[in-house]
Design an enzyme around this catalytic site. Structure first.
Site, PDB file in Angstrom:
ATOM      1  N   TRP A 159       0.805  -1.233   0.000  1.00 44.13           N
ATOM      2  CA  TRP A 159       0.000   0.000   0.000  1.00 44.13           C
ATOM      3  C   TRP A 159       0.838   1.283   0.000  1.00 44.13           C
ATOM      4  O   TRP A 159       0.399   2.307   0.516  1.00 44.13           O
ATOM      5  CB  TRP A 159      -0.966   0.001   1.192  1.00 44.13           C
ATOM      6  CG  TRP A 159      -1.804  -1.228   1.253  1.00 44.13           C
ATOM      7  CD1 TRP A 159      -2.905  -1.516   0.489  1.00 44.13           C
ATOM      8  CD2 TRP A 159      -1.619  -2.357   2.106  1.00 44.13           C
ATOM      9  NE1 TRP A 159      -3.405  -2.755   0.816  1.00 44.13           N
ATOM     10  CE2 TRP A 159      -2.629  -3.295   1.810  1.00 44.13           C
ATOM     11  CE3 TRP A 159      -0.684  -2.658   3.092  1.00 44.13           C
ATOM     12  CZ2 TRP A 159      -2.742  -4.517   2.459  1.00 44.13           C
ATOM     13  CZ3 TRP A 159      -0.798  -3.892   3.743  1.00 44.13           C
ATOM     14  CH2 TRP A 159      -1.808  -4.790   3.426  1.00 44.13           C
ATOM     15  N   HIS A 160       2.004   1.229  -0.583  1.00 48.50           N
ATOM     16  CA  HIS A 160       2.869   2.407  -0.627  1.00 48.50           C
ATOM     17  C   HIS A 160       3.047   2.897  -2.062  1.00 48.50           C
ATOM     18  O   HIS A 160       4.121   3.327  -2.456  1.00 48.50           O
ATOM     19  CB  HIS A 160       4.238   2.093  -0.008  1.00 48.50           C
ATOM     20  CG  HIS A 160       4.172   1.719   1.441  1.00 48.50           C
ATOM     21  ND1 HIS A 160       5.240   1.185   2.120  1.00 48.50           N
ATOM     22  CD2 HIS A 160       3.159   1.800   2.336  1.00 48.50           C
ATOM     23  CE1 HIS A 160       4.886   0.939   3.375  1.00 48.50           C
ATOM     24  NE2 HIS A 160       3.629   1.309   3.531  1.00 48.50           N
ATOM     25  N   TYR A 161       1.976   2.834  -2.845  1.00 49.06           N
ATOM     26  CA  TYR A 161       2.083   3.282  -4.232  1.00 49.06           C
ATOM     27  C   TYR A 161       2.196   4.810  -4.287  1.00 49.06           C
ATOM     28  O   TYR A 161       1.700   5.523  -3.411  1.00 49.06           O
ATOM     29  CB  TYR A 161       0.898   2.783  -5.069  1.00 49.06           C
ATOM     30  CG  TYR A 161      -0.470   3.064  -4.497  1.00 49.06           C
ATOM     31  CD1 TYR A 161      -1.131   4.251  -4.772  1.00 49.06           C
ATOM     32  CD2 TYR A 161      -1.108   2.132  -3.685  1.00 49.06           C
ATOM     33  CE1 TYR A 161      -2.384   4.508  -4.258  1.00 49.06           C
ATOM     34  CE2 TYR A 161      -2.359   2.377  -3.165  1.00 49.06           C
ATOM     35  CZ  TYR A 161      -2.992   3.567  -3.462  1.00 49.06           C
ATOM     36  OH  TYR A 161      -4.244   3.820  -2.935  1.00 49.06           O
ATOM     37  N   HIS A 162       2.885   5.293  -5.319  1.00 48.45           N
ATOM     38  CA  HIS A 162       3.198   6.724  -5.411  1.00 48.45           C
ATOM     39  C   HIS A 162       3.470   7.075  -6.875  1.00 48.45           C
ATOM     40  O   HIS A 162       3.545   6.204  -7.740  1.00 48.45           O
ATOM     41  CB  HIS A 162       4.416   7.053  -4.546  1.00 48.45           C
ATOM     42  CG  HIS A 162       5.604   6.175  -4.801  1.00 48.45           C
ATOM     43  ND1 HIS A 162       5.716   4.909  -4.280  1.00 48.45           N
ATOM     44  CD2 HIS A 162       6.728   6.356  -5.544  1.00 48.45           C
ATOM     45  CE1 HIS A 162       6.851   4.348  -4.675  1.00 48.45           C
ATOM     46  NE2 HIS A 162       7.481   5.205  -5.460  1.00 48.45           N
TER      47      HIS A 162
END
Length: 594
Positions: free
Chosen positions: A509-512
């Site tokens: 859940w660390h998409y950027h």
């Protein structure tokens, strides 16, 4: 519920869920936010100095800071986290991630890669639905971003006074910590918020009473007279002025309330007034495109008027790939989220979660928790998908559910992808591709991380939590058969670590990316080629900071709020002495403009 529908629910939770703590805690009392209203009560037309789109991890601290010296409107498409026990309490918060309803605080999407994911849809953003780990970015990251380190540290402390805590370590987390040290992930840095090579205990946004503290809590710093927050306000597009302008200038937005009624909001007169997008790595590039800012060919294909042909909007999307090994335990283990992390020099982080919650506290009937990090998923390999009914899962022996997952996350993946509009509906998720492990360097880092996990499992410190007759290869075999994603399995996925990484990849859940600095926005986060518009959120990141980005996202909102107010005051009074002037905020905290 038929088995197919049940498995769809399981699958969503499997890749989006996190464990619940088994504690007796109650719903956190909501702050007395007199400035928070339902969007349905908004006037048809209104005016503000600043319009912030997205009340998430960056948007809340940004709004609270700007409200000290300006009129601010914060528009959030979701509802309030307060009073929602799934969000607030350890024991039931995975229910939010398993909730696929239209009103869920976690909006599900599946990337074009076939990996399950969620985006937040609630005031407080991702800090309401994540595992709660709190850690700062490294000094090198801060330097590379061009941030003022003094202001950055002050902003972190401002955040930490409200939402960050020291966790209490129990046996499983302690064993993994000691196993990491045996595996050579040195030195031991004890408890710290700082990002340092070695093994450490990080912070958490859960307090010792089991209550989650989110970015929404930072609104307590706000000035009630200068701040308005509308919930269930979905922005449709941004308005631009072009007549008599050298380039388009943002001057308003239109949003729909829960009943579907449109409302328009405009900036007050003033050259320093702005619209700021803080809608996240999916929401901000999506809204730019819906407003006519993006790749011209894509906009025209959706019959959107091109305001600015900007081909880099939606590009550079990345997600830190995560892989894991499930370890069943011969003895009971505590319920724990990520508290310990091994920050290696090989380009990977090692973390762990453990435990089980047999009963959902928010449900009227007992049910198993099918969170991705929940050890009962280790039993799924022995039950075919057609047999995974609620009755079948309840029949599994509790002893088979004991254990946990040890995970590795690749640092700053070199593999990147892109985001495209699916349609013109801002409520729908755009199409996003992350291209996990497209670059061989990322794959090598994953393999290195799995090798460290193997050493931790085989360590003396961890020995009491593993069955001596189950080899690490057997554990890999079990894990490789779990339904981690929608990708096809390969016959050699349990024997080749490279194939194992590819076949079992998940999100952490660390998409950027999508509106990155130097490509879509300048170093001051102003959108290139436009006036009156900034983007301040994770979509601007070239890499995800630290072992978890939420601390830095909250810091960024505060930091940029201070910088924007400083710029505004400097223009009004060029001789203003920022080091001697102070503006009082709520809760006896002081906003100092440097």
């Amino acid at each position: 519920m038929d088995s197919e529908k049940w498995w769809r629910v399981i699958s969503a939770a499997l890749l989006a869920g996190i464990l619940c703590f088994h504690c007796l805690c109650h719903a956190q009392k909501a702050p007395n936010y007199t400035f928070v209203q339902q969007a349905i009560s908004a006037p048809a037309v209104s005016y503000y100095d600043y319009i912030i789109v997205g009340g998430g991890t960056s948007g809340c601290p940004l709004a609270a800071t700007l409200s000290q010296n300006a009129s601010v409107l914060l528009l959030e498409r979701g509802g309030s986290p307060y009073g929602n026990q799934n969000i607030t309490n350890y024991e039931s918060f995975s229910d939010t991630l398993a909730d696929t309803s239209p009103t869920s605080a976690a909006q599900h999407f599946i990337s074009e890669d076939g990996v399950y994911n969620v985006r937040a849809r609630v005031l407080g953003g991702g800090s309401c639905v994540n595992a709660g780990f709190y850690t700062r970015a490294s000094p090198d990251y801060v330097s590379a971003a061009g941030w003022d380190s003094r202001l950055v540290n002050q902003s972190y402390r401002w955040v930490e006074k409200m939402v960050a805590f020291k966790p209490h370590l129990l046996p499983w987390q302690s064993a993994v910590r000691d196993g990491l040290l045996e595996a050579g992930v040195l030195p031991y840095n004890n408890f710290t918020y700082d990002h340092i090579f070695g093994t450490k205990v990080g912070g958490t946004i859960f307090d010792l009473d089991g209550h989650r503290h989110t970015a929404a809590d930072l609104l307590q710093y706000g000035n009630p007279k200068g701040l308005t927050v509308f919930l269930h306000a979905t922005v449709q597009r941004i308005f631009f002025r072009t007549e008599g302008k050298l380039r388009p200038r943002a001057h308003g937005v239109v949003f729909r309330d829960e009943a579907g009624v449109k409302h328009k909001v405009y900036l007050k007169k003033g050259s320093m007034n702005e619209i700021i997008l803080s809608a996240g790595a999916l929401g901000s590039p999506q809204l730019l495109m819906l407003s006519g800012v993006g790749p011209a060919h894509q906009l025209r294909s959706h019959k959107i008027k091109v305001m600015l042909d900007q081909p880099l909007v939606g590009q550079g999307m990345a997600d830190n790939p995560m892989n894991t090994i499930f370890v069943p335990s011969p003895i009971p283990v505590e319920i724990s989220l990520v508290q310990v992390v091994g920050i290696t020099r090989l380009g990977t982080y090692i973390e762990t979660v453990s435990g089980i919650n047999l009963v959902s506290q928010s449900s009227t009937t007992p049910q198993r928790n099918f969170g991705m990090f929940s050890p009962q998923t280790g039993q799924l390999s022995v039950i075919s998908s057609k047999q995974r009914t609620p009755e079948a899962m309840k029949a599994l022996r509790d002893e088979g559910f004991r254990g946990g997952f040890i995970v590795e996350k690749v640092i700053g993946p070199r593999s990147t992808g892109h985001l495209e509009l699916r349609n013109r509906n801002p409520d729908d998720n755009p199409c996003v591709t992350f291209n996990y492990f497209k670059e061989l360097e990322d794959l090598k880092r994953c393999v290195d991380g799995i090798k460290i996990i193997k050493k931790v499992i085989q360590s003396n410190a961890f020995s009491k939590f593993r069955y001596p007759y189950l080899s690490v290869q057997t554990l890999i075999n079990i894990t490789s058969n779990l339904p981690m994603n929608l990708l096809p399995k390969h016959v050699n996925s349990s024997t080749s670590l490279q194939q194992f990484c590819k076949d079992t990849v998940m999100t952490i859940w660390h998409y950027h990316g999508g509106c990155q600095v130097g490509r879509v926005v300048d170093p001051n986060y102003k959108v290139l080629g436009l006036d009156g518009l900034r983007v301040i959120d994770g979509s601007t990141f070239l890499e995800s900071p630290g072992t978890n980005p939420q601390a830095t996202l909250m810091m960024l909102g505060r930091c940029m709020g201070v910088r924007i107010l400083k710029e505004k005051l400097a223009k009004k009074n060029p001789v203003f002495n920022f080091k001697k002037n102070k503006m009082k905020a709520k809760c006896n905290h002081v906003l100092v403009l440097y």
